[in-house]
Design a protein around this motif. Structure first.
Motif, PDB file in Angstrom:
ATOM      1  N   GLU A   2      36.035  -6.575  18.915  1.00 40.88           N
ATOM      2  CA  GLU A   2      35.052  -7.313  18.225  1.00 40.88           C
ATOM      3  C   GLU A   2      35.180  -8.762  17.737  1.00 40.88           C
ATOM      4  O   GLU A   2      34.525  -9.421  17.243  1.00 40.88           O
ATOM      5  N   CYS A   3      36.590  -9.119  18.084  1.00 41.04           N
ATOM      6  CA  CYS A   3      37.048 -10.540  17.755  1.00 41.04           C
ATOM      7  C   CYS A   3      36.692 -10.659  16.185  1.00 41.04           C
ATOM      8  O   CYS A   3      36.256 -11.865  15.734  1.00 41.04           O
ATOM      9  N   LEU A   4      37.154  -9.829  15.327  1.00 39.29           N
ATOM     10  CA  LEU A   4      36.792  -9.924  13.918  1.00 39.29           C
ATOM     11  C   LEU A   4      37.805 -10.727  13.141  1.00 39.29           C
ATOM     12  O   LEU A   4      39.026 -11.045  13.378  1.00 39.29           O
ATOM     13  N   ASP A   5      37.252 -11.446  12.165  1.00 45.56           N
ATOM     14  CA  ASP A   5      38.205 -12.289  11.047  1.00 45.56           C
ATOM     15  C   ASP A   5      38.639 -11.301   9.983  1.00 45.56           C
ATOM     16  O   ASP A   5      39.923 -11.281   9.852  1.00 45.56           O
ATOM     17  N   VAL A   6      37.934 -10.309   9.860  1.00 46.25           N
ATOM     18  CA  VAL A   6      38.471  -9.362   8.556  1.00 46.25           C
ATOM     19  C   VAL A   6      37.610  -7.831   9.032  1.00 46.25           C
ATOM     20  O   VAL A   6      36.783  -7.984   9.502  1.00 46.25           O
ATOM     21  N   LEU A   7      38.515  -7.127   8.912  1.00 51.22           N
ATOM     22  CA  LEU A   7      37.920  -5.513   9.295  1.00 51.22           C
ATOM     23  C   LEU A   7      38.343  -4.795   7.820  1.00 51.22           C
ATOM     24  O   LEU A   7      39.563  -5.022   7.546  1.00 51.22           O
ATOM     25  N   THR A   8      37.500  -4.042   7.330  1.00 50.52           N
ATOM     26  CA  THR A   8      37.831  -2.999   6.108  1.00 50.52           C
ATOM     27  C   THR A   8      37.739  -1.843   6.527  1.00 50.52           C
ATOM     28  O   THR A   8      36.869  -1.508   7.468  1.00 50.52           O
ATOM     29  N   PHE A   9      38.110  -0.840   5.704  1.00 48.40           N
ATOM     30  CA  PHE A   9      37.966   0.393   6.219  1.00 48.40           C
ATOM     31  C   PHE A   9      38.204   1.235   4.873  1.00 48.40           C
ATOM     32  O   PHE A   9      38.308   1.061   3.670  1.00 48.40           O
ATOM     33  N   ASN A  10      38.146   2.788   4.940  1.00 49.41           N
ATOM     34  CA  ASN A  10      37.925   3.642   3.809  1.00 49.41           C
ATOM     35  C   ASN A  10      39.535   3.968   3.483  1.00 49.41           C
ATOM     36  O   ASN A  10      40.418   3.879   4.097  1.00 49.41           O
ATOM     37  N   PHE A  11      39.627   4.459   2.317  1.00 48.72           N
ATOM     38  CA  PHE A  11      40.956   4.883   1.733  1.00 48.72           C
ATOM     39  C   PHE A  11      41.023   6.142   0.841  1.00 48.72           C
ATOM     40  O   PHE A  11      39.800   6.381   0.109  1.00 48.72           O
ATOM     41  N   ARG A  12      42.081   6.626   0.634  1.00 49.52           N
ATOM     42  CA  ARG A  12      42.140   7.779  -0.395  1.00 49.52           C
ATOM     43  C   ARG A  12      43.195   7.435  -1.539  1.00 49.52           C
ATOM     44  O   ARG A  12      44.129   6.465  -1.512  1.00 49.52           O
ATOM     45  N   ASP A  13      42.908   8.058  -2.649  1.00 46.62           N
ATOM     46  CA  ASP A  13      43.845   7.738  -3.728  1.00 46.62           C
ATOM     47  C   ASP A  13      44.680   9.163  -3.989  1.00 46.62           C
ATOM     48  O   ASP A  13      44.180  10.239  -4.116  1.00 46.62           O
ATOM     49  N   LEU A  14      45.862   8.900  -4.273  1.00 49.65           N
ATOM     50  CA  LEU A  14      46.786  10.025  -4.326  1.00 49.65           C
ATOM     51  C   LEU A  14      47.367   9.972  -5.614  1.00 49.65           C
ATOM     52  O   LEU A  14      47.772   8.812  -5.858  1.00 49.65           O
ATOM     53  N   ASP A  15      47.618  11.116  -6.351  1.00 48.41           N
ATOM     54  CA  ASP A  15      48.390  11.310  -7.580  1.00 48.41           C
ATOM     55  C   ASP A  15      49.784  11.081  -7.368  1.00 48.41           C
ATOM     56  O   ASP A  15      50.350  10.846  -6.301  1.00 48.41           O
ATOM     57  N   ASN A  16      50.512  11.097  -8.449  1.00 48.25           N
ATOM     58  CA  ASN A  16      52.118  10.712  -8.172  1.00 48.25           C
ATOM     59  C   ASN A  16      52.839  11.878  -7.622  1.00 48.25           C
ATOM     60  O   ASN A  16      54.068  11.505  -7.008  1.00 48.25           O
ATOM     61  N   ASP A  17      52.151  12.797  -7.005  1.00 52.65           N
ATOM     62  CA  ASP A  17      52.645  13.963  -6.416  1.00 52.65           C
ATOM     63  C   ASP A  17      52.140  13.969  -4.905  1.00 52.65           C
ATOM     64  O   ASP A  17      52.582  15.015  -4.305  1.00 52.65           O
ATOM     65  N   GLY A  18      51.269  13.004  -4.684  1.00 53.04           N
ATOM     66  CA  GLY A  18      50.879  12.964  -3.483  1.00 53.04           C
ATOM     67  C   GLY A  18      49.711  13.736  -2.927  1.00 53.04           C
ATOM     68  O   GLY A  18      49.307  14.241  -1.849  1.00 53.04           O
ATOM     69  N   VAL A  19      49.040  14.218  -4.054  1.00 50.15           N
ATOM     70  CA  VAL A  19      47.793  15.168  -4.029  1.00 50.15           C
ATOM     71  C   VAL A  19      46.336  14.123  -4.065  1.00 50.15           C
ATOM     72  O   VAL A  19      46.244  13.339  -4.854  1.00 50.15           O
ATOM     73  N   PRO A  20      45.727  14.031  -2.937  1.00 53.36           N
ATOM     74  CA  PRO A  20      44.657  13.430  -2.836  1.00 53.36           C
ATOM     75  C   PRO A  20      43.403  13.693  -4.101  1.00 53.36           C
ATOM     76  O   PRO A  20      43.508  14.961  -4.393  1.00 53.36           O
ATOM     77  N   PHE A  21      42.947  12.858  -4.773  1.00 54.48           N
ATOM     78  CA  PHE A  21      42.013  13.076  -5.829  1.00 54.48           C
ATOM     79  C   PHE A  21      40.682  12.381  -5.861  1.00 54.48           C
ATOM     80  O   PHE A  21      39.801  12.692  -6.476  1.00 54.48           O
TER      81      PHE A  21
END
Length: 336
Positions: free
Chosen positions: A112-131
């Protein structure tokens, strides 16, 4: 040809580097198509030894050992100068990318010849568990930065500007528009993201999850939340607030100008009382010393300040008021 450069600032991160670098080298992007630029910012632990060990295993890892402390902003700016990739991805050393998504994200940028692409993300706690999952994009379409932000975030944009790592940026776009991280500003991401997004001609979002954000207790943000250091209070409310205020004045789109100004005034400049009354006497003293030495900057933002914020920066009575408010806060919340 280097298609993408991963930029990884490194300061005392020996315990985290493995998951960050492993997530990149395990992506489906061919090794010849990417580079990882790791800048050691005068770490006092064994970070540089770990980096050199990785560089010995992977020829596309570039290690830069800075001889002076640059901070997060300076490190990223230095790495951008050295980057050869068509696209840039800033990755924090204590987080990881989602390896399975990296190639698809890069290919979307290219197709798409993009200047910027943004995407979704996950938050993980200190033990690596997604919350938590931040899933802004159910569908996507390419448009200008201002229209993209208006459609996808609206007034919620203020909650998204601190995540510089959830974007891929075209390197030439950043260079041509002189989009660099401001130095000596806490939460430099919060200036960089609006600047990079709102100035772009071609922005799109991906429905993929591309990043895991780990809530590590030793991170800079967590440290600041606990200590409210005077220098950081000054940089956040005064310096970063003024930077965002200037950025709002650069916007040609009326909606973009309004939303950035609201963020500057409400979330930075007038957040000062919350930070100041929760700091200790030593930190407040440092804040007022910085304020006195940089009175011109204060005069620039003072017209935007609410009554209580303006009262707290008064050169004569400000320190007295901040002491009174701080004592009242500590009594109410049983803080020592």
């Amino acid at each position: 040809m280097i298609r993408i450069s991963f930029i990884v600032p490194c300061y005392n991160v020996e315990g985290y580097l493995h998951r960050s670098l492993t997530s990149i080298v395990n992506s489906l992007i061919p090794a010849a198509d990417y580079e990882i630029i790791c800048v050691n910012d005068m770490s006092s632990d064994s970070t540089i030894d770990s980096l050199n060990e990785y560089a010995g295993k992977y020829s596309n890892i570039v290690v830069v050992d800075s001889k002076r402390h640059l901070g997060q902003s300076g490190v990223r700016n230095l790495a951008l100068e050295k980057a050869r990739g068509k696209y840039i991805w800033y990755v924090d050393a204590d987080d990881n990318i989602v390896s399975e998504s990296a190639l698809a994200l890069l290919e979307k940028c290219e197709s798409e010849c993009l200047d910027v692409l943004t995407f979704n993300f996950r938050d993980l706690d200190n033990d690596g568990v997604p919350f938590k999952e931040t899933n802004n994009y159910k569908t996507s379409f390419c448009t200008t930065g201002a229209e993209f932000v208006k459609h996808n975030f609206g007034r919620g944009f203020r909650e998204e500007i601190g995540f510089v790592w959830r974007f891929l940026y075209r390197r030439d776009y950043l260079i041509d528009n002189n989009i660099l991280f401001p130095v000596d500003v806490s939460w430099e991401d919060s200036w960089y993201v609006p600047k990079a997004l709102l100035s772009a001609a071609r922005v799109d979002g991906s429905t993929l999850f591309g990043y895991d954000y780990w809530h590590n207790q030793g991170s800079l943000c967590r440290t600041f939340e606990k200590k409210y250091q005077g220098k950081q209070v000054y940089e956040f409310s005064i310096v970063a607030g003024s930077c965002l205020l200037r950025l709002s004045e650069e916007q040609v789109d009326g909606w973009a100008e309004k939303i950035v100004r609201e963020i500057a005034v409400n979330d930075y400049i007038n957040y000062l009382p919350v930070l100041l009354v929760r700091s200790n006497f030593k930190e407040r003293k440092e804040f007022y010393c910085l304020l006195r030495r940089n009175h011109t900057l204060l005069n620039e933002i003072k017209p935007c300040m609410t009554g209580i914020s303006r009262m707290l920066v008064n050169p004569i009575m400000g320190r007295l008021f901040s002491e009174m408010f701080s004592i009242a806060y500590k009594i109410k919340h049983a803080v020592k």
